[in-house]
Scaffold this motif. Structure first.
Motif, PDB file in Angstrom:
ATOM      1  N   LYS A  46      -6.406  -2.760 -12.142  1.00 59.91           N
ATOM      2  CA  LYS A  46      -6.358  -2.047 -10.867  1.00 59.91           C
ATOM      3  C   LYS A  46      -7.104  -0.717 -10.972  1.00 59.91           C
ATOM      4  CE  LYS A  46      -1.822  -1.869 -10.843  1.00 59.91           C
ATOM      5  NZ  LYS A  46      -1.466  -2.514 -12.121  1.00 59.91           N
ATOM      6  N   SER A  47      -6.746   0.083 -11.975  1.00 61.03           N
ATOM      7  CA  SER A  47      -7.394   1.391 -12.111  1.00 61.03           C
ATOM      8  C   SER A  47      -8.864   1.238 -12.476  1.00 61.03           C
ATOM      9  CB  SER A  47      -6.698   2.229 -13.187  1.00 61.03           C
ATOM     10  OG  SER A  47      -5.351   2.430 -12.862  1.00 61.03           O
ATOM     11  N   MET A  50     -11.143   0.459  -9.549  1.00 61.13           N
ATOM     12  CA  MET A  50     -11.365   1.600  -8.657  1.00 61.13           C
ATOM     13  C   MET A  50     -12.213   2.680  -9.327  1.00 61.13           C
ATOM     14  SD  MET A  50     -10.321   0.876  -5.792  1.00 61.13           S
ATOM     15  CE  MET A  50     -10.375  -0.887  -5.895  1.00 61.13           C
ATOM     16  N   GLN A  96      -4.251   8.364 -11.733  1.00 62.35           N
ATOM     17  CA  GLN A  96      -2.927   7.910 -12.124  1.00 62.35           C
ATOM     18  C   GLN A  96      -2.180   8.915 -12.987  1.00 62.35           C
ATOM     19  OE1 GLN A  96      -3.065   4.033 -13.842  1.00 62.35           O
ATOM     20  NE2 GLN A  96      -0.855   3.794 -13.899  1.00 62.35           N
ATOM     21  N   ASP A 178      -4.134   6.208  -6.772  1.00 60.13           N
ATOM     22  CA  ASP A 178      -3.686   5.378  -7.891  1.00 60.13           C
ATOM     23  C   ASP A 178      -2.298   5.846  -8.320  1.00 60.13           C
ATOM     24  OD1 ASP A 178      -3.497   3.660 -10.001  1.00 60.13           O
ATOM     25  OD2 ASP A 178      -5.311   4.344 -11.039  1.00 60.13           O
ATOM     26  N   GLU A 179      -1.284   5.137  -7.923  1.00 56.72           N
ATOM     27  CA  GLU A 179       0.105   5.511  -8.205  1.00 56.72           C
ATOM     28  C   GLU A 179       0.348   6.976  -7.820  1.00 56.72           C
ATOM     29  OE1 GLU A 179       2.150   3.299  -9.154  1.00 56.72           O
ATOM     30  OE2 GLU A 179       1.163   1.821 -10.415  1.00 56.72           O
ATOM     31  N   ILE A 210      -2.750   2.072  -4.752  1.00 53.78           N
ATOM     32  CA  ILE A 210      -2.349   1.287  -5.917  1.00 53.78           C
ATOM     33  C   ILE A 210      -0.939   1.707  -6.269  1.00 53.78           C
ATOM     34  CG2 ILE A 210      -2.848   0.728  -8.325  1.00 53.78           C
ATOM     35  CD1 ILE A 210      -5.718   1.541  -7.835  1.00 53.78           C
TER      36      ILE A 210
ATOM     37  N   SER B 155      -4.119   0.902 -20.278  1.00 51.59           N
ATOM     38  CA  SER B 155      -3.800   1.259 -18.902  1.00 51.59           C
ATOM     39  C   SER B 155      -2.624   2.225 -18.917  1.00 51.59           C
ATOM     40  CB  SER B 155      -3.451   0.009 -18.111  1.00 51.59           C
ATOM     41  OG  SER B 155      -2.152  -0.423 -18.440  1.00 51.59           O
TER      42      SER B 155
END
Ligand SMILES: Nc1ncnc2c1ncn2[C@@H]1O[C@H](COP(=O)(O)OP(=O)(O)OP(=O)(O)O)[C@@H](O)[C@H]1O
Ligand SMILES: Nc1ncnc2c1ncn2[C@@H]1O[C@H](COP(=O)(O)OP(=O)(O)OP(=O)(O)O)[C@@H](O)[C@H]1O
Ligand SMILES: [Mg+2]
Ligand SMILES: [Mg+2]
Lengths: 283, 274
Positions: A46-47, A50, A96, A178-179, A210, B155
């Protein structure tokens, strides 16, 4: 015309043990005034996808796509100099990890004003006024005083809100969040979500959210993409997703909510991924 | 019941230096908070962003001294400002920081991140350290292939799990977790919460668990403390706090929790269309 349009995005990293495909053929689009939520497994790209849109991946990453346009402009062909002009202005991102994204050596006032100077060409007084206004909008008390604080003097949630202030400083056309509320309690989370939704209505901003928080998805999204292992598993409007999730993974995600605990342990996705789906559904 | 950790009237002020035209000022981050946690139990702390939760966490884990008040670990008074910190204390009390990336050394491979606490605090041979690190990686849902990677290759949620794994390497008896699952997807969150519950059953681990996610708190906590502007405005057994909140902030908090049910979504979409 979609604000952001991506077809078949692939991101590979060079690693010591050979190439690693973090994003495997993801396609998505966002319209003006639309809120697209992306949910999915941790590590599902996801990150990274983007960051690829923003052009912010390290050199070890190779980005390819059949198409990647923003506001009609081809991001794949854009020079780094052209991209720097739109990134942070027309298209911006709330990262994030807020504490790791702020520069520890500068006051937060300086960091907000720097964006306004670079992209908006405001003078000193205008920048200061706008910085105070932004801190107020994200709910930081005593904003005048806070401009002089360094990141380590702020709490986790305060740093996250400073990041949000920087991202919305230039009224972007597209905001990738993002979060964005992971470090915030629910009352301030609500204030921030309301703020983002109001910007979206006021400036026609497109918003990519996200999040792993299904409550946030339920309360903000128009459309939802569910990602798993670098791929898109499901795409649906928000109501259909919650009402009749199609993929096993989505169902598993929804049942892993802590309020669904059975006995004293929570169901996890691996408990459910290999169960046959109810008829008519495919994973 | 033995109290593993107890705080009496803990206070923490920060003095923020002034500049040429700015007077110095004092931030009262924690204003006299008292609590105690029994062995094998979990105290959850919730509260508004900036209300002093991380500050209290750093005091409990003996990283920062309190400005005033008393901290007792296993019934013994601890004052790091005066006496420093023993090796045994350092092992006993561990923290998972709110900011996982900032707390990992970017030049250290994950295997070494996990092995390092053993290297410093024990005399286990390299072979055994490696085995234990591998086992712990598996416990938090990562694999052997991650052993030789650097922090930036992970992540956000993966890094959070590494931070949890590192804190568990020394078998602490008290673990302070500052927003440990807020960056995790629901599935990994469930895995980590289950892992914490398993460890608590197995080793009678004691947790202080900071979170703003009320559904997680309700699942994991025995006692709940609600902080607001540096004070504990509500403190009691979980069911009492959830079923009968006294302070207006607690009530606001419960009311602001986003709802993920179909009826609420329908209502929102209807409001939007109107
Ligand atoms: N610089 C890098 N080198 C190698 N692999 C990387 C690098 N950056 C990310 N990855 C890997 O790419 C995958 C996707 O990462 P990404 O950060 O996009 O996940 P995510 O979906 O945002 O997860 P989370 O919900 O945990 O934030 C992960 O498996 C990660 O380990
Ligand atoms: N080193 C410091 N110097 C000055 N002020 C500080 C320092 N560290 C924290 N503060 C202030 O103390 C208050 C409490 O901070 P703390 O980090 O404990 O909050 P928190 O409850 O953990 O918030 P969050 O949920 O946002 O992480 C905040 O107002 C913060 O700005
Ligand atoms: Mg991520
Ligand atoms: Mg904090």
């Amino acid at each position: 015309m979609a604000l952001l349009d991506i077809h078949n995005l692939v991101v590979e990293f060079q690693t010591a043990s050979g190439p690693f495909r973090a994003v495997d053929g993801v396609s998505l689009h966002v319209e003006e005034r639309e809120v697209l939520a992306i949910v999915g497994e941790s590590g599902s790209g996801k990150s990274v996808s983007m960051l690829a849109v923003m052009g912010l991946l390290p050199w070890t990453a190779t980005v390819t796509a059949d198409r990647m346009t923003f506001n009609g402009r081809d991001l794949l062909k854009m020079s780094p100099a052209e991209r720097r002009k739109i990134v942070g202005k027309d298209m911006s991102m709330i990262f994030q990890e807020p504490m790791a994204s702020l520069n520890p050596c500068f006051t937060i006032g300086f960091q907000i004003e720097e964006v306004l100077r670079f992209h908006m060409g405001m003078d000193k007084a205008q920048r200061r006024a706008r910085a105070i206004e932004l801190l107020k909008q994200v709910g930081i008390p005593e904003p005048e005083d806070r401009l002089n604080s360094f990141p380590h003097q702020m709490s986790g949630g305060q740093c996250q809100r400073v990041m949000i202030a920087i991202a919305i400083a230039c009224n972007p056309k597209l905001l990738i969040a993002d979060e964005p509320t992971t470090a915030l309690d629910v009352t301030i989370q609500k204030q921030i979500l309301d703020l983002l939704v109001s910007l979206q209505a006021k400036y026609g901003m497109g918003l990519i959210m996200i999040t792993h928080n299904m409550g946030v998805v339920a309360e903000t999204a128009d459309r939802v993409i569910v990602q798993y292992k670098g791929r898109k598993m499901e795409e649906a409007d928000v109501l259909s997703l919650f009402e009749s999730p199609k993929s096993n993974y989505t169902r598993a995600l929804l049942s892993a909510l802590p309020e669904n605990a059975v006995g004293d342990r929570l169901p996890t996705v691996s408990d459910m991924m290999f169960e046959p789906a109810p008829s008519g559904a495919g994973a | 019941m033995t109290k593993v950790v107890e705080g009496k009237n803990i206070v923490r002020d920060y003095h923020v230096g002034g500049g040429l035209f700015r007077p110095a000022r004092t931030v009262h981050a924690v204003k006299g908070v008292s609590f105690s946690v029994d062995k094998g139990k979990t105290l959850a702390i919730v509260g508004e962003s900036g209300c002093g939760k991380s500050t209290l966490a750093r005091i409990i884990t003996l990283i920062d001294p309190a400005t005033a008040g008393e901290l007792l670990i296993d019934g013994n008074k601890v004052d790091i400002a005066r006496d420093g910190l023993t090796k045994d204390m350092r092992r006993k009390v561990q923290i998972v920081f709110q900011n996982p990336y900032g707390s990992l050394n970017p030049r250290q491979k994950i295997g070494d991140v996990l092995g390092e606490p053993l290297l410093i605090n024990t005399d286990k041979p390299a072979e055994e350290r490696r085995d234990l690190a591998m086992k712990m990686l598996k416990k938090v849902g990562l694999g052997p292939e991650h052993y030789n990677r650097y922090p930036h290759m992970f992540s956000g949620g993966q890094r959070q799990r590494i931070a949890i794994a590192r804190a568990l390497m020394l078998n602490p008896s008290l673990l302070v977790l500052d927003e440990p699952v807020s960056a995790l997807d629901l599935s990994v969150q469930a895995q980590v919460l289950n892992l914490l519950a398993d460890l608590q059953d197995e080793f009678q681990l004691t947790y202080v668990f900071i979170s703003h996610d009320l559904s997680v708190v309700r699942y994991i906590a025995d006692d709940v403390m609600v902080m607001y502007f540096g004070e504990a405005v509500e403190y009691g057994p979980r069911e009492e706090v959830f079923s009968n909140p006294q302070h207006s902030y607690t009530k606001t908090l419960f009311a602001a929790t986003p709802r993920a049910d179909v009826a609420s979504i329908k209502a929102r979409l209807a409001r939007k269309a109107a």
